[in-house]
Design an enzyme around this catalytic site. Sequence first.
Site, PDB file in Angstrom:
ATOM      1  N   TYR A 118      46.982 -26.798  42.453  1.00  0.00           N
ATOM      2  CA  TYR A 118      47.724 -25.617  42.894  1.00  0.00           C
ATOM      3  C   TYR A 118      48.956 -25.410  42.041  1.00  0.00           C
ATOM      4  O   TYR A 118      49.684 -26.362  41.759  1.00  0.00           O
ATOM      5  CB  TYR A 118      48.151 -25.841  44.348  1.00  0.00           C
TER       6      TYR A 118
ATOM      7  N   ASP B 196      63.017 -19.929  46.004  1.00  0.00           N
ATOM      8  CA  ASP B 196      61.730 -19.230  46.129  1.00  0.00           C
ATOM      9  C   ASP B 196      61.943 -17.897  46.846  1.00  0.00           C
ATOM     10  O   ASP B 196      61.561 -17.737  48.003  1.00  0.00           O
ATOM     11  CB  ASP B 196      60.778 -20.154  46.922  1.00  0.00           C
TER      12      ASP B 196
ATOM     13  N   ASP C 135      49.677 -19.374  43.114  1.00  0.00           N
ATOM     14  CA  ASP C 135      50.498 -18.601  44.046  1.00  0.00           C
ATOM     15  C   ASP C 135      51.004 -17.352  43.333  1.00  0.00           C
ATOM     16  O   ASP C 135      51.883 -17.431  42.474  1.00  0.00           O
ATOM     17  CB  ASP C 135      51.676 -19.500  44.473  1.00  0.00           C
TER      18      ASP C 135
ATOM     19  N   ASP D 230      52.507 -14.889  44.817  1.00  0.00           N
ATOM     20  CA  ASP D 230      53.525 -14.260  45.679  1.00  0.00           C
ATOM     21  C   ASP D 230      53.010 -12.928  46.247  1.00  0.00           C
ATOM     22  O   ASP D 230      51.952 -12.890  46.836  1.00  0.00           O
ATOM     23  CB  ASP D 230      54.844 -14.082  44.904  1.00  0.00           C
TER      24      ASP D 230
ATOM     25  N   HIS E 214      46.519 -16.498  45.402  1.00  0.00           N
ATOM     26  CA  HIS E 214      46.770 -15.911  46.721  1.00  0.00           C
ATOM     27  C   HIS E 214      47.886 -14.885  46.624  1.00  0.00           C
ATOM     28  O   HIS E 214      48.849 -15.047  45.874  1.00  0.00           O
ATOM     29  CB  HIS E 214      46.993 -16.962  47.818  1.00  0.00           C
TER      30      HIS E 214
ATOM     31  N   GLU F 288      50.331 -12.404  49.077  1.00  0.00           N
ATOM     32  CA  GLU F 288      50.815 -12.381  50.461  1.00  0.00           C
ATOM     33  C   GLU F 288      51.307 -11.004  50.876  1.00  0.00           C
ATOM     34  O   GLU F 288      51.539 -10.130  50.034  1.00  0.00           O
ATOM     35  CB  GLU F 288      51.916 -13.435  50.630  1.00  0.00           C
TER      36      GLU F 288
ATOM     37  N   CYS G  14      60.546 -17.912  51.329  1.00  0.00           N
ATOM     38  CA  CYS G  14      59.619 -19.004  51.587  1.00  0.00           C
ATOM     39  C   CYS G  14      58.954 -18.726  52.937  1.00  0.00           C
ATOM     40  O   CYS G  14      59.601 -18.236  53.859  1.00  0.00           O
ATOM     41  CB  CYS G  14      60.390 -20.326  51.613  1.00  0.00           C
TER      42      CYS G  14
ATOM     43  N   ARG H 205      47.038 -14.101  51.786  1.00  0.00           N
ATOM     44  CA  ARG H 205      47.943 -14.880  52.634  1.00  0.00           C
ATOM     45  C   ARG H 205      48.648 -13.916  53.568  1.00  0.00           C
ATOM     46  O   ARG H 205      49.152 -12.881  53.128  1.00  0.00           O
ATOM     47  CB  ARG H 205      48.958 -15.623  51.758  1.00  0.00           C
TER      48      ARG H 205
ATOM     49  N   GLU I  20      49.902 -18.245  56.949  1.00  0.00           N
ATOM     50  CA  GLU I  20      51.085 -19.046  56.617  1.00  0.00           C
ATOM     51  C   GLU I  20      51.845 -19.484  57.865  1.00  0.00           C
ATOM     52  O   GLU I  20      51.969 -18.743  58.850  1.00  0.00           O
ATOM     53  CB  GLU I  20      52.000 -18.229  55.697  1.00  0.00           C
TER      54      GLU I  20
ATOM     55  N   ASN J 174      48.393 -24.769  54.855  1.00  0.00           N
ATOM     56  CA  ASN J 174      49.480 -25.170  53.952  1.00  0.00           C
ATOM     57  C   ASN J 174      50.264 -26.313  54.590  1.00  0.00           C
ATOM     58  O   ASN J 174      51.102 -26.095  55.450  1.00  0.00           O
ATOM     59  CB  ASN J 174      50.375 -23.951  53.693  1.00  0.00           C
TER      60      ASN J 174
HETATM   61  C1  LIG Z   1      53.158 -22.568  49.471  1.00  0.00           C
HETATM   62  C2  LIG Z   1      54.414 -21.953  48.994  1.00  0.00           C
HETATM   63  O1  LIG Z   1      54.248 -20.555  48.973  1.00  0.00           O
HETATM   64  C3  LIG Z   1      54.700 -22.369  47.545  1.00  0.00           C
HETATM   65  O2  LIG Z   1      55.280 -21.550  46.816  1.00  0.00           O
HETATM   66  O3  LIG Z   1      54.388 -23.501  47.193  1.00  0.00           O
HETATM   67  C4  LIG Z   1      55.662 -22.332  49.834  1.00  0.00           C
HETATM   68  C5  LIG Z   1      55.816 -23.824  50.047  1.00  0.00           C
HETATM   69  C6  LIG Z   1      57.136 -24.278  50.620  1.00  0.00           C
HETATM   70  O4  LIG Z   1      58.172 -23.619  50.423  1.00  0.00           O
HETATM   71  O5  LIG Z   1      57.156 -25.349  51.230  1.00  0.00           O
HETATM   72  C7  LIG Z   1      55.595 -21.576  51.169  1.00  0.00           C
HETATM   73  O6  LIG Z   1      54.995 -22.090  52.115  1.00  0.00           O
HETATM   74  O7  LIG Z   1      56.132 -20.451  51.229  1.00  0.00           O
HETATM   75 MG   LIG Z   2      54.954 -19.515  47.399  1.00  0.00          MG
END
Ligand SMILES: C[C@](O)(C(=O)O)[C@H](CC(=O)O)C(=O)O
Ligand SMILES: [Mg+2]
Length: 295
Positions: free
Chosen positions: A42, A57, A84, A86, A111, A113, A121, A156, A186, A208
């Site tokens: 991933y 993030d 990811d 986004d 993925h 979202e 996040c 997502r 999520e 996740n």
């Molecule tokens: C999965 C996730 O989108 C990521 O970017 O790895 C994050 C992980 C995290 O911040 O723990 C998310 O869950 O938004």
């Molecule tokens: Mg992410």
Amino acid sequence: MADSPGWRLRQALRVEKPLQVAGAINAYTAMMAERVGFRALYVSGAGVANASFGLPDLGITTLNDCLEEVHRISGVTELPLLVDADTGFGGAFQIARMIRQMSRAGAAGVHIEDQVMAKRCGHRPNKAIVSKGEMVDRIKAAADAREDSHFVIMARTDALAVEGLEAAIERACACVEAGADMIFPEALTSLEDYRRFADAVNVPVLANITEFGKTPLFTLEELRNADVSLALYPLSAFRAMCAAALQVYQTIRLEGTQKNVVGLMQTREELYDFLQYHGYEQKLDQLFGAEGGDS
Ligand SMILES: C[C@](O)(C(=O)O)[C@H](CC(=O)O)C(=O)O
Ligand SMILES: [Mg+2]
């Protein structure tokens, strides 16, 4: 396309359930994860932002930032990479371009979202999501842009925290209808909710299992019983690496020597083994002769 990365991801799902997907923060850790037996990797959006750019993030990094990581990692492993993407990095045409570029960079799937572009996040409060219609349009644009029909489009939904379980499941079903191959609900908090999603969407569901978030650290066995198909560990190794790095920095600074933390370190021998360093060296010797260099 037989044996494309997307095809390999779909194959991996056939041999392992839940398929464990290991977050690889860079090319080298991808090689370690492959060596210990993971069948899929991933590329985390948070990981790209945090580790490569020192940013939170929050939708600050770009498609190119992410593509660069995908290129680097796909260059050293045969394992399929889930990436990811986004919110898709833009409107319909940008999403279409993103899909083609991810695929060409070696990704097996992405993925996308349903958060607004100024995303957060998934495990933080105050998330905002786009309408179901807008999310469906994102998925339609992505599915339509595929050049390899095996490339995986995963939808997502962050809707649970905003609109509740029923609405989130409804969104997920609408995404499947629009062409999503898999669903990533999520920040679920119970196994029962995973089961509800899995029953409703009829496509593989990803859990996740990120640390310090809203989802308990469910075991593989628990997830299997809830009919979850993919178990994601997006940042586990990265978090451990960071804690070890901090300890090493603090110790060297405080004690004036690293002697007390050498036990935390991967040895030169281990490093060279993962990198197949000696194979490269032999190649050099074979091509140019053994004289001249340091050992
Ligand atoms: C999965 C996730 O989108 C990521 O970017 O790895 C994050 C992980 C995290 O911040 O723990 C998310 O869950 O938004
Ligand atoms: Mg992410």
